[in-house]
Design a protein around this motif. Structure first.
Motif, PDB file in Angstrom:
ATOM      1  N   ILE A  63      39.255-102.884  42.946  1.00 25.12           N
ATOM      2  CA  ILE A  63      39.422-103.168  44.710  1.00 25.12           C
ATOM      3  C   ILE A  63      38.617-101.922  44.287  1.00 25.12           C
ATOM      4  O   ILE A  63      40.242-100.697  44.257  1.00 25.12           O
ATOM      5  CB  ILE A  63      40.645-103.304  45.398  1.00 25.12           C
ATOM      6  CG1 ILE A  63      39.885-105.275  45.150  1.00 25.12           C
ATOM      7  CG2 ILE A  63      40.101-102.818  46.500  1.00 25.12           C
ATOM      8  CD1 ILE A  63      41.928-105.716  45.250  1.00 25.12           C
ATOM      9  N   ALA A  64      37.772-100.693  45.169  1.00 25.83           N
ATOM     10  CA  ALA A  64      37.648 -99.988  45.713  1.00 25.83           C
ATOM     11  C   ALA A  64      38.561 -99.178  46.781  1.00 25.83           C
ATOM     12  O   ALA A  64      38.654-100.279  47.594  1.00 25.83           O
ATOM     13  CB  ALA A  64      36.059 -99.429  45.880  1.00 25.83           C
ATOM     14  N   ALA A  65      38.059 -97.898  47.015  1.00 22.20           N
ATOM     15  CA  ALA A  65      39.235 -97.537  47.881  1.00 22.20           C
ATOM     16  C   ALA A  65      37.866 -97.527  48.721  1.00 22.20           C
ATOM     17  O   ALA A  65      36.652 -97.660  48.911  1.00 22.20           O
ATOM     18  CB  ALA A  65      39.135 -96.050  47.537  1.00 22.20           C
ATOM     19  N   GLY A  66      38.077 -96.800  50.403  1.00 24.05           N
ATOM     20  CA  GLY A  66      37.590 -97.653  52.148  1.00 24.05           C
ATOM     21  C   GLY A  66      38.658 -96.974  52.786  1.00 24.05           C
ATOM     22  O   GLY A  66      39.305 -96.356  52.571  1.00 24.05           O
ATOM     23  N   PHE A  67      38.173 -96.997  53.550  1.00 25.87           N
ATOM     24  CA  PHE A  67      38.396 -96.427  55.170  1.00 25.87           C
ATOM     25  C   PHE A  67      39.860 -96.813  55.259  1.00 25.87           C
ATOM     26  O   PHE A  67      40.332 -97.876  55.331  1.00 25.87           O
ATOM     27  CB  PHE A  67      38.200 -96.997  56.064  1.00 25.87           C
ATOM     28  CG  PHE A  67      38.727 -95.718  57.206  1.00 25.87           C
ATOM     29  CD1 PHE A  67      38.942 -94.797  57.612  1.00 25.87           C
ATOM     30  CD2 PHE A  67      39.451 -96.773  57.915  1.00 25.87           C
ATOM     31  CE1 PHE A  67      38.644 -93.683  58.929  1.00 25.87           C
ATOM     32  CE2 PHE A  67      39.879 -96.129  59.551  1.00 25.87           C
ATOM     33  CZ  PHE A  67      39.321 -94.583  59.098  1.00 25.87           C
ATOM     34  N   ASN A  68      41.145 -95.717  55.492  1.00 24.10           N
ATOM     35  CA  ASN A  68      42.447 -95.848  55.151  1.00 24.10           C
ATOM     36  C   ASN A  68      42.950 -97.005  53.743  1.00 24.10           C
ATOM     37  O   ASN A  68      44.232 -97.750  54.367  1.00 24.10           O
ATOM     38  CB  ASN A  68      43.208 -96.530  56.546  1.00 24.10           C
ATOM     39  CG  ASN A  68      44.602 -95.871  56.999  1.00 24.10           C
ATOM     40  OD1 ASN A  68      45.126 -95.015  55.800  1.00 24.10           O
ATOM     41  ND2 ASN A  68      44.961 -96.956  57.986  1.00 24.10           N
ATOM     42  N   ARG A 102      47.487 -93.866  45.013  1.00 23.87           N
ATOM     43  CA  ARG A 102      47.685 -93.591  45.771  1.00 23.87           C
ATOM     44  C   ARG A 102      46.982 -92.325  45.875  1.00 23.87           C
ATOM     45  O   ARG A 102      46.783 -91.835  46.953  1.00 23.87           O
ATOM     46  CB  ARG A 102      48.769 -93.413  46.599  1.00 23.87           C
ATOM     47  CG  ARG A 102      49.955 -95.133  46.897  1.00 23.87           C
ATOM     48  CD  ARG A 102      51.141 -95.305  46.792  1.00 23.87           C
ATOM     49  NE  ARG A 102      51.044 -94.708  49.234  1.00 23.87           N
ATOM     50  CZ  ARG A 102      52.504 -94.111  49.088  1.00 23.87           C
ATOM     51  NH1 ARG A 102      52.998 -93.784  48.246  1.00 23.87           N
ATOM     52  NH2 ARG A 102      52.536 -93.359  50.147  1.00 23.87           N
ATOM     53  N   SER A 103      46.950 -91.746  45.149  1.00 25.53           N
ATOM     54  CA  SER A 103      46.403 -89.965  45.284  1.00 25.53           C
ATOM     55  C   SER A 103      44.945 -89.708  45.435  1.00 25.53           C
ATOM     56  O   SER A 103      44.806 -89.365  44.802  1.00 25.53           O
ATOM     57  CB  SER A 103      47.221 -89.696  43.681  1.00 25.53           C
ATOM     58  OG  SER A 103      45.886 -90.057  42.592  1.00 25.53           O
ATOM     59  N   GLY A 104      44.204 -90.581  45.517  1.00 26.99           N
ATOM     60  CA  GLY A 104      42.677 -90.952  45.507  1.00 26.99           C
ATOM     61  C   GLY A 104      42.534 -90.546  44.150  1.00 26.99           C
ATOM     62  O   GLY A 104      42.292 -90.557  42.916  1.00 26.99           O
ATOM     63  N   GLY A 105      40.732 -89.848  44.787  1.00 26.82           N
ATOM     64  CA  GLY A 105      40.250 -88.946  43.229  1.00 26.82           C
ATOM     65  C   GLY A 105      38.992 -89.979  42.749  1.00 26.82           C
ATOM     66  O   GLY A 105      38.939 -90.953  43.310  1.00 26.82           O
ATOM     67  N   GLN A 106      38.266 -89.845  41.665  1.00 32.33           N
ATOM     68  CA  GLN A 106      37.431 -90.749  41.372  1.00 32.33           C
ATOM     69  C   GLN A 106      38.172 -90.519  39.373  1.00 32.33           C
ATOM     70  O   GLN A 106      37.089 -91.243  39.546  1.00 32.33           O
ATOM     71  CB  GLN A 106      36.311 -89.746  41.263  1.00 32.33           C
ATOM     72  CG  GLN A 106      35.763 -88.447  41.858  1.00 32.33           C
ATOM     73  CD  GLN A 106      35.364 -89.630  42.881  1.00 32.33           C
ATOM     74  OE1 GLN A 106      34.479 -91.150  42.828  1.00 32.33           O
ATOM     75  NE2 GLN A 106      35.597 -89.619  44.319  1.00 32.33           N
ATOM     76  N   ASN A 107      39.399 -90.869  39.052  1.00 26.77           N
ATOM     77  CA  ASN A 107      39.351 -91.489  38.100  1.00 26.77           C
ATOM     78  C   ASN A 107      40.264 -92.476  37.821  1.00 26.77           C
ATOM     79  O   ASN A 107      40.269 -92.679  37.103  1.00 26.77           O
ATOM     80  CB  ASN A 107      40.628 -90.558  37.817  1.00 26.77           C
ATOM     81  CG  ASN A 107      40.671 -88.892  37.626  1.00 26.77           C
ATOM     82  OD1 ASN A 107      39.927 -88.765  37.115  1.00 26.77           O
ATOM     83  ND2 ASN A 107      41.803 -88.371  37.990  1.00 26.77           N
ATOM     84  N   GLU A 108      40.117 -93.751  39.556  1.00 30.22           N
ATOM     85  CA  GLU A 108      40.848 -94.117  39.030  1.00 30.22           C
ATOM     86  C   GLU A 108      39.342 -96.213  38.213  1.00 30.22           C
ATOM     87  O   GLU A 108      40.184 -96.429  37.071  1.00 30.22           O
ATOM     88  CB  GLU A 108      41.038 -95.476  40.610  1.00 30.22           C
ATOM     89  CG  GLU A 108      42.024 -95.069  41.012  1.00 30.22           C
ATOM     90  CD  GLU A 108      41.796 -93.806  42.249  1.00 30.22           C
ATOM     91  OE1 GLU A 108      40.301 -92.698  41.793  1.00 30.22           O
ATOM     92  OE2 GLU A 108      42.480 -93.157  42.611  1.00 30.22           O
ATOM     93  N   ALA A 109      38.352 -95.313  38.917  1.00 24.69           N
ATOM     94  CA  ALA A 109      36.506 -96.281  37.978  1.00 24.69           C
ATOM     95  C   ALA A 109      37.517 -96.202  36.570  1.00 24.69           C
ATOM     96  O   ALA A 109      37.251 -97.178  35.043  1.00 24.69           O
ATOM     97  CB  ALA A 109      35.427 -96.002  38.635  1.00 24.69           C
ATOM     98  N   SER A 110      37.561 -94.314  35.851  1.00 23.20           N
ATOM     99  CA  SER A 110      37.690 -94.137  34.603  1.00 23.20           C
ATOM    100  C   SER A 110      38.938 -94.955  33.803  1.00 23.20           C
ATOM    101  O   SER A 110      38.951 -95.668  32.674  1.00 23.20           O
ATOM    102  CB  SER A 110      37.931 -92.677  34.439  1.00 23.20           C
ATOM    103  OG  SER A 110      38.787 -92.348  35.123  1.00 23.20           O
TER     104      SER A 110
END
Length: 374
Positions: A63-68, A102-110
């Motif tokens: 599930i990709a990140a979205g607004f809030n 919850r930390s965000g960033g671009q590493n979730e996909a990897s």
């Protein structure tokens, strides 16, 4: 938490929250470590550790990140084994958990890609050697002799595959020749029994036979590389293409002629240059076809009885009935390709029979009212 034999660390991510299905839990802000065998959630502040074996994961979702909203990974789980120890919760109404990054960033996909890769590898599945066969120690190589044997085996497999492919191709070529010969014999029998079949059935069956191919196509091996070859090619081409040109209102582009003729020849293909030379010989050999070049440079093959006036009058007739027409609408009406129709419209326009309206709605052709005295 002790490691499993053969287990290795892959990736880790901090500030990860766990959900029991859709319900939030108190397992928050932990470090999530991915290994070759497990997912390990570790809370170093409260000294809590939870491990999930990857063999229990049935399927995953991202599930990709979205607004809030943080990015999440959903793990759908298999039923718990009977002999498994009790976890932090006795039971759950859900058969899936969610991991929130919850930390965000671009590493979730990897992280998700690495998880899917480990689920595909299934390193936790141990390979049991066959009885009487010693298991090869990990990291041991076969040596030069083993490598040479492997290369030889690969070459033998490749040679076998190639031999089978050529064998199948030869069988296909032999069958194709047999089918063309049968089609030729059936066509002759239809001519002998003319009158016993209806006209529609005869025309339909002949079209099927024509699409099957040409028996004994003209080749350079038969007639050499001189003018004799192109003369025989022109005769066969005229004999084959004549009926198709008549169905196309007496005119076909040279490109269509080339494609249709080569398709009928099967594996005995002929070059575009040879077809062009053969078409130029139609008139000198007194064959009922002619090669024509339009003002735009388009080359076409037309029947001897075909005339520009005939196609222009037919185009004008359709435009008078409809009020206006486009090349795309006219093509199926006259049973000709778009290229041929555009040339016909251009010829009619040059004769002053029609006029054009080129606008944002496209190019349309109308009757020339000035010619009609209006």
């Amino acid at each position: 938490m002790s490691s499993i034999k053969g287990e290795c660390d892959i990736l880790q991510k901090y500030n990860v929250r766990m959900y029991d299905g859709d319900n939030r839990t108190n397992f928050d802000c932990g470090m999530l470590k991915l290994t070759s065998h497990r997912l390990i959630w570790d809370d170093q502040v409260q000294e809590r550790t939870i491990a999930l074996g990857l063999q229990l994961v049935q399927r995953t979702e991202e599930i990709a990140a979205g607004f809030n909203r943080s990015a999440k990974i959903v793990l759908h789980l298999n039923p718990k084994p009977v002999d498994q120890e009790a976890g932090p919760k006795v039971g759950s109404q859900f058969n899936y958990i969610r991991l929130s990054f919850r930390s965000g960033g671009q590493n979730e996909a990897s992280y998700y890609a690495a998880l899917c890769q480990q689920l595909t590898r299934k390193c936790w599945v141990t390979q049991v050697p066959k009885q009487g066969q010693a298991a090869r120690p990990p990291g041991r190589h076969m040596g030069i002799v083993g490598i040479e044997r492997k290369i030889e085996q690969k070459q033998r497999e490749t040679q076998t595959t190639i031999s089978q492919a050529f064998s199948d191709l030869k069988a296909l070529m032999d069958k194709a020749k047999e089918m063309v010969a049968i089609a030729d014999r059936v066509a002759k029998k239809i001519e002998d029994k003319k009158g016993q079949l209806s006209d529609d059935e005869t025309v339909q069956f002949k079209s099927y036979l024509l699409s099957m191919g040409i028996n004994d196509p003209v080749t350079r091996e038969q007639h050499g590389y001189g003018d004799k070859y192109h003369e025989e090619l022109a005769k066969q081409l005229a004999s084959f293409i004549k009926s198709h040109i008549e169905k196309s209102d007496g005119l076909m582009t040279l490109t269509d002629v080339y494609c249709m003729y080569n398709r009928a020849r099967g594996i005995e293909l002929v070059s575009p240059e040879d077809v062009f030379i053969a078409c130029k010989l139609f008139e000198s050999l007194k064959l009922p076809l002619r090669l024509r070049e339009f003002d735009s440079g388009v080359l076409a093959v037309q029947s001897e009885s075909h005339s520009v006036e005939a196609i222009v009058s037919k185009i004008v007739e359709f435009i008078d009935k409809k009020g206006f027409i486009t090349a795309e609408e006219l093509s199926p009406l006259v049973k000709a390709s778009i290229t041929v129709v555009k040339e016909g419209l251009s010829a009619a326009e040059n004769k002053g029979m029609i006029c054009r309206d080129d606008s944002v709605e496209g190019l349309k052709f109308y009757p020339n009212k000035f010619l009609q005295g209006m």
